[in-house]
Design an enzyme around this catalytic site. Structure first.
Site, PDB file in Angstrom:
ATOM      1  N   GLU A 234       0.826  -1.223   0.000  1.00 50.38           N
ATOM      2  CA  GLU A 234       0.000   0.000   0.000  1.00 50.38           C
ATOM      3  C   GLU A 234       0.855   1.266   0.000  1.00 50.38           C
ATOM      4  O   GLU A 234       0.729   2.105   0.888  1.00 50.38           O
ATOM      5  CB  GLU A 234      -0.855   0.052   1.276  1.00 50.38           C
ATOM      6  CG  GLU A 234      -1.850  -1.039   1.466  1.00 50.38           C
ATOM      7  CD  GLU A 234      -2.505  -0.970   2.838  1.00 50.38           C
ATOM      8  OE1 GLU A 234      -3.590  -1.515   2.974  1.00 50.38           O
ATOM      9  OE2 GLU A 234      -1.934  -0.372   3.773  1.00 50.38           O
TER      10      GLU A 234
ATOM     11  N   CYS B  68      -1.496  33.811   9.078  1.00 48.35           N
ATOM     12  CA  CYS B  68      -1.267  34.452  10.369  1.00 48.35           C
ATOM     13  C   CYS B  68      -0.970  33.433  11.468  1.00 48.35           C
ATOM     14  O   CYS B  68      -1.767  33.230  12.379  1.00 48.35           O
ATOM     15  CB  CYS B  68      -2.475  35.305  10.722  1.00 48.35           C
ATOM     16  SG  CYS B  68      -2.790  36.484   9.417  1.00 48.35           S
TER      17      CYS B  68
END
Ligand code: LLP
Length: 423
Positions: A273, A345
């Site tokens: 995977e 920010c």
């Protein structure tokens, strides 16, 4: 296999100058190389060809439909972790018998959808989940295949946020528990336990923990066999590390050489995977330098991509190489130590800290490398920033595979209740 390189001082993706792509599509921009993506998939397939594994690409690494379709067309299966990823997998045309489904928190609705679509199997992460799948399948009058995710309790030596195979993590079940489940399996007539699954973590550059985990599970399968319990599949998960900076991860060949003997001897069918190994080097995030800001202590390169576009540096302290689109001589004297930061920010909004880069000027562009995995797929709209455009380059052609979001997209699902509108 890396299709991002300089030619005549211009950084190319396959045959195209990234500077030209930026002129056409603006920034921030994810640029993927089709050849690099497919090349990594085929490299892995080839390394393991003796035992012909099913390579189920881990959708979470980069879930864009075009990326999924490209891999599915080459024979990949998909590793999914939600109903949303099941939807994407099916939209990309992945045959359900090539889909495996992990996650500690599958909901009833998600389980039901996957059962109805007849996926290859669920990677089951707890006894309660197994009982629930059995109950749902009973209601639907179906029998589903499952693999039990074992937590082998090995130390993968990677970032703690991406460590999954220690007993302190929420993933999988311990060996003792698996044994109990297997002995009780006759009480669960609607599930058929056909496999075991391990995934010990991500960005693992050393083969030792992988082999330790596989050895533990193979030994365990031997014990089960003696008790008359036959396991058909072993899913060894993903986790193969890539080079972001100076790491020297085991190659697909080396990994295969060490793992194949276990499978040849046991006759188990293998599933892999990988997410990062396939998609990681296949993408870069291109960003524009907005301002250069010198403070008493530091120099900041303020760019138009932020942690909402690529969160790995902020979240894991991850290193991504940063290259100018136009190569410089790179003489040591020209390098300066800078922080490359986004407009968001938050002090944690950075793409690189204390990095030595060639002098860059406002208006120039930078490529943040190895951003194909866990880049866009972890992007958000934080600070009401529009998620950026993604393009895929194939030789000398470029295709938009996700449009830049619009302001309308930003508020599309929001509703101001009538009472706030004075109605
Ligand atoms: N299989 C399972 C069950 C997984 O949980 C994962 C990743 C994979 C496969 C694929 O792992 P890979 O081959 O890509 O290492 N956001 C983090 C990585 C989180 C990985 C989560 N699970 C990062 O940016 O480093």
């Amino acid at each position: 296999m890396h299709e991002f390189r300089y030619s005549k001082k211009d950084l190319l993706c396959e045959k195209l100058r990234i500077a030209d792509l930026v002129a056409r599509f603006q920034t921030p921009l994810y640029v993927y190389s089709y050849q690099t993506l497919i090349g990594h998939f085929l490299k892995l397939k080839d390394a393991f060809r003796q035992i012909n594994p099913l390579v189920c690409y881990s959708v979470k690494a980069n879930s864009n439909l075009a990326i999924l379709k490209a891999l599915v067309n080459k024979g990949a299966g998909l590793d999914i972790v939600s109903g949303g990823e099941l939807f994407r997998a099916l939209q990309a045309g992945c045959p359900p018998e090539r889909i495996v489904y992990a996650s500690v928190g599958k909901t009833d609705a998600e389980i039901e959808k996957a059962v109805r679509r007849k996926i290859l199997f669920f990677n089951v992460e707890s006894v309660a989940e197994l009982e629930n799948i059995n109950r749902i399948c009973g209601r639907l009058n179906r029998v589903s295949r499952v693999a039990l995710r074992i937590n082998p309790d090995v130390e993968p030596k990677t970032h703690k946020y991406i460590t999954t195979g220690k007993l302190t993590s929420k993933f999988g079940v311990d060996f003792k528990c698996v044994q109990q489940i297997l002995l009780l399996r006759n009480a669960l007539p609607h599930v058929r336990i056909v496999g075991l699954h391990i995934h010990i973590g991500s960005q693992i550059t050393d083969s030792v923990p992988f082999i330790a985990a596989i050895r533990k599970v193979i030994d365990f399968i031997g014990v089960l066999k003696k008790k008359g319990i036959v396991i058909e599949y072993l899913n060894i998960g993903g986790g193969m590390g890539i080079t972001y900076n100076r790491e020297t991860p085991q190659t697909a060949q080396e990994y295969a050489r060490r793992v194949i003997p276990f499978f040849k001897k046991s006759g188990l069918k293998m599933i892999l995977e990988p997410g990062r190994f396939i998609a990681g080097q296949a993408g870069v995030l291109v960003t524009k330098v907005l301002y250069v800001k010198q403070t008493p202590r530091k120099k900041f390169i303020i760019v138009d991509a932020g942690m909402n576009d690529l969160i790995r540096p902020s979240l894991y302290g991850a290193y991504h190489q940063i290259l100018p689109l136009r190569a410089t001589e790179n003489r040591k004297a020209d390098l300066e130590k800078v922080d490359v930061v986004g407009p968001i920010c938050e002090s944690g909004d950075f793409l690189a800290q204390e990095r030595r880069l060639p002098k860059v000027k406002e208006g120039e562009y930078l490529a943040v490398m190895s951003a194909g995995a866990y880049g866009f797929s972890m992007a958000s709209n934080y600070n009401s920033r529009l998620r950026c455009q993604e393009v895929m380059v194939v030789h000398d052609r470029v295709f938009t595979i996700r449009q830049r979001e619009s302001l309308r997209d930003l508020t599309r699902h929001e509703i101001i209740p009538p009472f706030l509108l004075g109605k």
